[in-house]
Design an enzyme around this catalytic site. Structure first.
Site, PDB file in Angstrom:
ATOM      1  N   GLU A 126     -58.234  36.964  23.654  1.00 43.00           N
ATOM      2  CA  GLU A 126     -58.883  38.012  23.003  1.00 43.00           C
ATOM      3  C   GLU A 126     -60.280  37.346  22.788  1.00 43.00           C
ATOM      4  OE1 GLU A 126     -58.263  41.756  20.210  1.00 43.00           O
ATOM      5  OE2 GLU A 126     -56.995  40.109  19.848  1.00 43.00           O
ATOM      6  N   HIS A 192     -63.163  45.128  22.168  1.00 36.32           N
ATOM      7  CA  HIS A 192     -64.200  44.805  21.205  1.00 36.32           C
ATOM      8  C   HIS A 192     -65.435  45.052  21.674  1.00 36.32           C
ATOM      9  CE1 HIS A 192     -61.459  42.952  18.032  1.00 36.32           C
ATOM     10  NE2 HIS A 192     -60.745  42.726  19.084  1.00 36.32           N
ATOM     11  N   HIS A 213     -56.199  47.634  22.713  1.00 36.09           N
ATOM     12  CA  HIS A 213     -56.005  48.323  21.457  1.00 36.09           C
ATOM     13  C   HIS A 213     -56.947  49.443  21.284  1.00 36.09           C
ATOM     14  CE1 HIS A 213     -59.055  45.703  19.692  1.00 36.09           C
ATOM     15  NE2 HIS A 213     -58.125  44.676  19.235  1.00 36.09           N
ATOM     16  N   ASP A 275     -50.206  43.476  18.035  1.00 33.02           N
ATOM     17  CA  ASP A 275     -51.144  43.002  17.658  1.00 33.02           C
ATOM     18  C   ASP A 275     -50.848  42.207  16.166  1.00 33.02           C
ATOM     19  OD1 ASP A 275     -53.740  42.048  17.530  1.00 33.02           O
ATOM     20  OD2 ASP A 275     -54.668  43.801  16.706  1.00 33.02           O
TER      21      ASP A 275
END
Length: 387
Positions: A126, A192, A213, A275
């Site tokens: 990530e 992100h 997410h 997460d």
């Protein structure tokens, strides 16, 4: 041969009364018939489902996958198994290349030693190629543009250990990055990111077919000089083939958004993820996101991890049973569909053959729970690891 009898089998988005028979780590039969077996598990008044598959977790039980030890992997795998996960994808936050390489080496050791926890399927990176404006709890000192030499070094040494890699597709070099991931059978994921809707849709064609997410740390509808523009959320809704994941801990997303995503995408395109950071399965209080020695200080309270100033969440402390419970009790989604999003859909997203369903020939990864989704027994590859 081992049998699980008298339970309600929840698989493939449906619920049926059936007995399950498995041997040698594989399911031999799913049938209402009463077949001979050397050992029988009575699941009367209980639900029997495919083991949950968490494709985005940073740790649990006080351990993070960046701690640099095999024991950290083993601890997290065990705690997740206690909550119904039979497979997990250990996730690394944005860190140095050296720490990524160290985690890959430790992953091999942990995979060999893992006897009492969820399967360690492979890694999820990530970061670190993110938009600083959408860093969330990621440490900005590690966030950087695409560097071909750096990611090529990681890919060359990955040897099949990496399953997915989240990045911001609006950054220069994203198309070439996605192409290289596909060469290594790694799923590029949008996360992100401040990409607008058009960029996210274009990136889908490059291979960014999954959204990390949804709603968290990403662009949504916004205004520039009075004009409204869509973001990644709208791209995910527009593209019927784009898959998404939800942190269904009851904190990151309210019930109305969980319901909205379910209504638009359906259970076949949604994976439930924890997460989770090291605080999962631990008492609330001060904790650390990332490596225990130099990670980001956080505080766990109200059932979620937060930055110390409480301006943002810093990962969840959820486990898979909590995800399913949230979808059923808060989002009012049928149990069979919630289980599908916690098992079959994650398996489909990562093309995990033989996992995610209770079906003849599939792995005997099974979870048994009661009407309140309390885990009674977790079976990994035909072996009881909990309960």
């Amino acid at each position: 041969m081992i049998a699980i009898k008298n339970g309600t089998v929840v698989t493939g988005g449906e619920s049926v009364r059936a007995n399950i028979y498995f041997e040698g780590g594989k399911i031999c039969a799913v049938t209402p018939k009463d077949l001979p077996a050397e050992k029988t598990v009575d699941a009367e008044n209980l639900f029997v489902a495919p083991g949950f598959i968490d494709i985005h977790t940073h740790g649990a039980g006080g351990s993070d996958f960046l701690d640099g030890t095999a024991n950290a992997f083993l601890t997290a795998a065990r705690v997740h198994a206690e909550h119904g996960a039979t497979s997990i994808v250990p996730t690394l936050t944005s860190v140095s290349t050296e720490k990524i390489e160290a985690a890959m080496a430790v992953f091999d050791e942990a995979k060999i030693q893992n006897q009492n926890g969820a399967n360690l399927l492979g890694l999820h990176l990530e970061g670190p190629h993110f938009a600083a404006s959408q860093k969330g709890a990621q440490e900005e000192r590690f966030i950087k543009p695409f560097d071909k030499n750096e990611y090529e070094a990681i890919l060359t040494g990955s040897d099949g250990r990496i399953l997915r890699w989240s990045a911001a597709p609006e950054l220069p070099g994203a198309k070439a990055f996605a192409a290289r991931l596909k060469d290594f059978n790694i799923l590029p994921c949008t996360g992100h990111s401040d990409a607008d809707c058009n960029c996210a849709l274009k990136a889908f064609g490059w291979g960014f077919r999954h959204v990390t997410h949804l709603y968290s740390c990403m662009s949504s509808v916004h205004r520039t000089n009075g004009y409204r523009h869509g973001g990644i959320v709208e791209a995910a809704f527009l593209n019927d083939f784009m898959t998404v994941e939800l942190i269904a801990d009851g904190a990151h997303l309210p019930p109305e958004l969980l319901k909205l995503v379910y209504k638009i995408k359906g259970p076949e395109k949604i994976a439930l993820i924890t997460d989770s950071m090291r605080g999962a399965g631990m008492p609330e209080g001060k904790s650390v996101l990332g490596c225990i020695t130099d990670g980001l200080p956080v505080i766990v309270e109200d059932g979620v991890a937060k930055l110390p100033d409480r301006t943002a969440f810093a990962g969840s402390v959820a486990t898979c049973d909590r995800l399913v419970k949230t979808m059923v009790q808060l989002a009012e989604i049928p149990l069979s569909k919630a289980v599908q999003m916690a098992s079959q859909t994650p398996a489909d997203i990562l093309s995990l053959a033989g996992k995610g369903q209770i079906k003849e020939g599939f792995d005997a990864d099974i979870v048994i729970f009661d009407k309140d989704i309390h885990i009674m027994k977790t079976i990994v590859g035909g072996k009881v690891v909990y309960g």
